[in-house]
Enzyme design. Sequence first.
Site, PDB file in Angstrom:
ATOM      1  N   ILE A 138       0.838  -1.200   0.000  1.00 52.63           N
ATOM      2  CA  ILE A 138       0.000   0.000   0.000  1.00 52.63           C
ATOM      3  C   ILE A 138       0.876   1.254   0.000  1.00 52.63           C
ATOM      4  O   ILE A 138       0.409   2.340  -0.307  1.00 52.63           O
ATOM      5  CB  ILE A 138      -0.960   0.046   1.207  1.00 52.63           C
ATOM      6  CG1 ILE A 138      -0.200   0.176   2.526  1.00 52.63           C
ATOM      7  CG2 ILE A 138      -1.908  -1.134   1.220  1.00 52.63           C
ATOM      8  CD1 ILE A 138      -1.058   0.696   3.677  1.00 52.63           C
ATOM      9  N   ASP A 139       2.171   1.103   0.374  1.00 56.37           N
ATOM     10  CA  ASP A 139       3.039   2.277   0.509  1.00 56.37           C
ATOM     11  C   ASP A 139       3.492   2.840  -0.845  1.00 56.37           C
ATOM     12  O   ASP A 139       3.936   3.979  -0.917  1.00 56.37           O
ATOM     13  CB  ASP A 139       4.284   1.923   1.331  1.00 56.37           C
ATOM     14  CG  ASP A 139       3.942   1.319   2.684  1.00 56.37           C
ATOM     15  OD1 ASP A 139       2.861   1.637   3.205  1.00 56.37           O
ATOM     16  OD2 ASP A 139       4.757   0.539   3.206  1.00 56.37           O
ATOM     17  N   MET A 181      -0.756   5.525   6.851  1.00 56.06           N
ATOM     18  CA  MET A 181       0.436   4.683   6.746  1.00 56.06           C
ATOM     19  C   MET A 181       1.337   5.131   5.587  1.00 56.06           C
ATOM     20  O   MET A 181       1.081   6.144   4.942  1.00 56.06           O
ATOM     21  CB  MET A 181       0.021   3.227   6.566  1.00 56.06           C
ATOM     22  CG  MET A 181      -0.455   2.571   7.842  1.00 56.06           C
ATOM     23  SD  MET A 181      -0.821   0.836   7.538  1.00 56.06           S
ATOM     24  CE  MET A 181      -0.910   0.226   9.215  1.00 56.06           C
ATOM     25  N   ARG A 183       5.029   4.075   5.764  1.00 53.51           N
ATOM     26  CA  ARG A 183       6.435   3.943   6.201  1.00 53.51           C
ATOM     27  C   ARG A 183       7.236   5.195   5.855  1.00 53.51           C
ATOM     28  O   ARG A 183       6.798   6.281   6.175  1.00 53.51           O
ATOM     29  CB  ARG A 183       7.056   2.683   5.596  1.00 53.51           C
ATOM     30  CG  ARG A 183       6.620   1.426   6.294  1.00 53.51           C
ATOM     31  CD  ARG A 183       7.577   0.309   6.059  1.00 53.51           C
ATOM     32  NE  ARG A 183       7.884   0.142   4.644  1.00 53.51           N
ATOM     33  CZ  ARG A 183       8.595  -0.823   4.146  1.00 53.51           C
ATOM     34  NH1 ARG A 183       9.075  -1.750   4.951  1.00 53.51           N
ATOM     35  NH2 ARG A 183       8.823  -0.911   2.862  1.00 53.51           N
ATOM     36  N   GLU A 234       2.668   8.588   8.548  1.00 46.17           N
ATOM     37  CA  GLU A 234       3.253   8.067   9.792  1.00 46.17           C
ATOM     38  C   GLU A 234       4.765   8.299   9.863  1.00 46.17           C
ATOM     39  O   GLU A 234       5.331   8.370  10.948  1.00 46.17           O
ATOM     40  CB  GLU A 234       2.952   6.571   9.936  1.00 46.17           C
ATOM     41  CG  GLU A 234       3.555   5.714   8.813  1.00 46.17           C
ATOM     42  CD  GLU A 234       3.247   4.235   8.933  1.00 46.17           C
ATOM     43  OE1 GLU A 234       2.597   3.812   9.907  1.00 46.17           O
ATOM     44  OE2 GLU A 234       3.671   3.486   8.023  1.00 46.17           O
ATOM     45  N   ARG A 277      -8.610  17.250  17.066  1.00 47.25           N
ATOM     46  CA  ARG A 277      -8.830  15.820  17.304  1.00 47.25           C
ATOM     47  C   ARG A 277      -7.945  15.040  16.329  1.00 47.25           C
ATOM     48  O   ARG A 277      -7.706  15.488  15.202  1.00 47.25           O
ATOM     49  CB  ARG A 277     -10.292  15.426  17.070  1.00 47.25           C
ATOM     50  CG  ARG A 277     -11.267  16.084  18.025  1.00 47.25           C
ATOM     51  CD  ARG A 277     -11.141  15.537  19.439  1.00 47.25           C
ATOM     52  NE  ARG A 277     -12.176  16.072  20.316  1.00 47.25           N
ATOM     53  CZ  ARG A 277     -12.065  17.176  21.038  1.00 47.25           C
ATOM     54  NH1 ARG A 277     -10.947  17.910  20.976  1.00 47.25           N
ATOM     55  NH2 ARG A 277     -13.064  17.577  21.816  1.00 47.25           N
TER      56      ARG A 277
END
Length: 360
Positions: A138-139, A181, A183, A234, A277
Site C-alpha cells: 500500500i506504501d 500509513m 512507512r 506516519e 482531534r
Amino acid sequence: MKLAILTGGGDAPGLNAVIRAVVKTAIYQFNGQVLGVRDGFDGFVTPNGIFPLDARAVSGILPRGGTILGTANRGNPFARKVIRNGVEIIEDISQQILDNIHALKLDALIVVGGDGTLRIARELHDLGVPIVGVPKTIDNDIGGTEFTFGFDTAVNTATEALDKLHATAEAHHRVMVLEVMGRDAGFVALHAGIAGGADVILIPEIPFSFDAICSKVRQRIEYGTHFSIIAVAEGARPKGGEQVYAIAGDSVYAARLGGIGQMVGKHLQDSCGFETRVTVLGHLQRGGSPSAFDRWLATRFGAAAVHLAVEGNFGKMVALQSENIVAVPLEQALSIPKRVNPQGDIVRTARDLGISFGDA
Ligand code: F6P
C-alpha cells in the site's frame, strides 16, 4: 510446468487477484500446475504448508481483501527469531527452505511481496531458486514500477476518511488530524490529501515546522474558515527532529512507525490553541475489497509473472511502466527505494492549490 506462489510481508488489497491471475494463466494458457505456499516462506517448513491451487480454489476471490495463502512479515528464513529452551535465538533456516524448494522440482517460485520479501526472494534467487517477483504494498515505495497494487485502495480508504472528517471538522470548527500509513514514503498521505481536500499534508520527504502548520490554520481562520484538515504520513518528522515510533525494532524486526499524528495534534491544541482531534487510520488501509485499478494491476502482474516463469526470465519482478507491464531485475528495483519527489509535479499541484507542507 509446475509453479508455486507465496505472499509475504504486510497484506495489501489485490493479493487474491494476483493469485487468481497466476492460477488461471498457468492452467488455461500453459496447462500448468500451481502450488500455494502458506504464510510466506514459512509454508516450506510447516506441515501442510504446500497445497495445490486449481481453478476452483481461486473462484470468487477477486474482490476479497487479504490473501487466501496467508502471509508473514516475520518470516525471514535467513534470520528467524525463535524460542529454544526458553531462550530467544536467531536462526538461519535458509538451507532447509532451499532443500524443500528443490525437492518440489518447481519450474518457478512466484513471490508476491514488498521490499523485505523481495529482498529475501533475491537472496534465494542468488542461491539458485528460479524466482519471479511481484511487487505489492500500500506504501507504493518500490522502485522500478510506477504503482504497486494495494496503493490505490489504501488511498481511496484514506480519502473517504478525510471526507468524513471534513463534515465533523466543519460542524465543530475543529482541526482534524488524520495519520495514515506509508512507512518512509509519503505517497498515501500526498495522494489522499489532494483527493480528500486536506489543507496541510505532512510527508517524510518534506520535514515540517509546527509553526508553519499553526500559521496555515490561523490563516484559514482569518479568512473565515474555522476548520482545517491535516493529513500526516506516519513517517513524517519535524525539521531537525526524528520520526516517531510506536514500537522499537531490533536486529530482526523493523521498528513500527506511529504517533506523529498525536504529536502534531497536541502541538496544535496546546501551543496554538486550536481545538484538535486526531484519528489514526491504521490497518483499515490494508483491508477491504481492492479497487478496480488494483484488481486490474494485480491481474496484469499475475498473468505477466507466469509469462516470465515460462520464458525462464528469473530474478526479475513485473512492473508497471508507461502503461506497459515490464520485467525489472530485482537488484535494480530494490537498489533505490521510491520516494515522493519534493520538487515533482504532484507536490507542485498541491502547492498550487494552497496546500501547506508545513515547510514554509
Ligand atoms: O508496508 C505496509 C505497512 O502497512 C506500512 O504502511 C506500515 O508502516 C506497516 O506496514 C505496518 O506493519 P504491521 O503489519 O507490522 O503493523
